[in-house]
Design an enzyme around this catalytic site. Structure first.
Site, short mmCIF file in Angstrom:
data_model
loop_
_atom_site.label_atom_id
_atom_site.label_comp_id
_atom_site.label_asym_id
_atom_site.label_seq_id
_atom_site.Cartn_x
_atom_site.Cartn_y
_atom_site.Cartn_z
N GLU A 91 0.70 3.90 1.80
CA GLU A 91 1.32 4.38 3.00
C GLU A 91 2.38 3.41 3.63
O GLU A 91 3.28 3.88 4.30
CB GLU A 91 -0.04 4.47 4.01
CG GLU A 91 -0.58 3.36 4.28
CD GLU A 91 -1.77 3.05 3.24
OE1 GLU A 91 -3.07 3.16 3.68
OE2 GLU A 91 -1.80 3.55 2.07
N CYS B 299 -2.89 -0.95 7.51
CA CYS B 299 -2.26 0.08 7.64
C CYS B 299 -2.60 0.95 8.70
O CYS B 299 -1.28 1.59 8.96
CB CYS B 299 -2.47 0.69 6.27
SG CYS B 299 -1.79 -0.08 4.77
N HIS C 78 0.88 -1.15 0.08
CA HIS C 78 -0.12 -0.08 0.10
C HIS C 78 0.88 1.41 -0.08
O HIS C 78 1.94 1.28 0.57
CB HIS C 78 -0.92 0.01 0.96
CG HIS C 78 -1.99 -0.94 1.11
ND1 HIS C 78 -2.96 -1.09 2.06
CD2 HIS C 78 -2.09 -1.98 0.17
CE1 HIS C 78 -3.97 -2.00 1.71
NE2 HIS C 78 -3.39 -2.81 0.60
N CYS D 98 -6.80 1.34 5.01
CA CYS D 98 -7.21 0.10 5.72
C CYS D 98 -6.80 -0.27 7.15
O CYS D 98 -5.79 0.35 7.74
CB CYS D 98 -6.94 -0.84 4.67
SG CYS D 98 -5.06 -1.58 4.93
#
Length: 160
Positions: A77, A106, A75, A103
């Site tokens: 991030e 994360c 992802h 999510c």
């Protein structure tokens, strides 16, 4: 001429970074800042040195894992945080700008790394058809400020 707010600058950068993504499903960008300075950037996609999903699997994207998710994707991030830490930058007290709210997985990483604020453009829950943003709920519950971006994206580079 008025100067743009830092929130606008960083979110515009995140939107433009998302265009670098090789993901077939969704393009997401991230900008990690501290004290009005950019300490890292990221976008979603496979780890460097592996396959670019849009090139290797242009129709369906990368193979799915046992839970139905992308088998290669990191992802946006996560990429931004990993790059900062790899280069010995402290992310504690930082602000993270995202084009998609985090999510839950994360969110746990964001909290654990000591990031103090997350500003996001679009809702992960809306993207996934979920009742609420679990990641945002988690971060708010444990004291990380989560804010939906409400500024103006006037300087985003549009694709032709």
């Amino acid at each position: 001429m008025s100067k743009p707010a830092f929130d606008d600058i960083y979110m515009e950068l995140a939107v433009n970074l998302a265009k670098r993504s090789h993901c077939i499903k969704r393009h997401v960008g991230a900008v990690l800042t501290k004290d009005t300075r950019i300490i890292s950037i990221g976008y979603n996609g496979p780890p460097s040195g592996t396959h670019n999903c849009d090139e290797e699997w242009p129709v369906d994207g990368c193979p799915r894992d046992s839970k139905g998710g992308c088998s290669l994707a990191i992802h946006a991030e996560q990429n931004a945080i990993l790059y900062a830490v790899r280069n010995k930058s402290s992310v504690e007290g930082a602000t993270l700008y995202l084009t998609l709210s985090p999510c839950l997985s994360c969110a746990r990483i964001i909290f654990s790394m000591g990031i103090e604020k997350v500003m996001y453009l679009n809702s992960y829950a809306e993207h996934k058809g979920l009742a609420h943003d679990e990641g945002v709920d988690f971060l708010n519950k444990f004291g990380v400020q989560c804010v939906k971006y409400a500024g103006s994206l006037q300087n985003v580079t549009h694709m032709i």
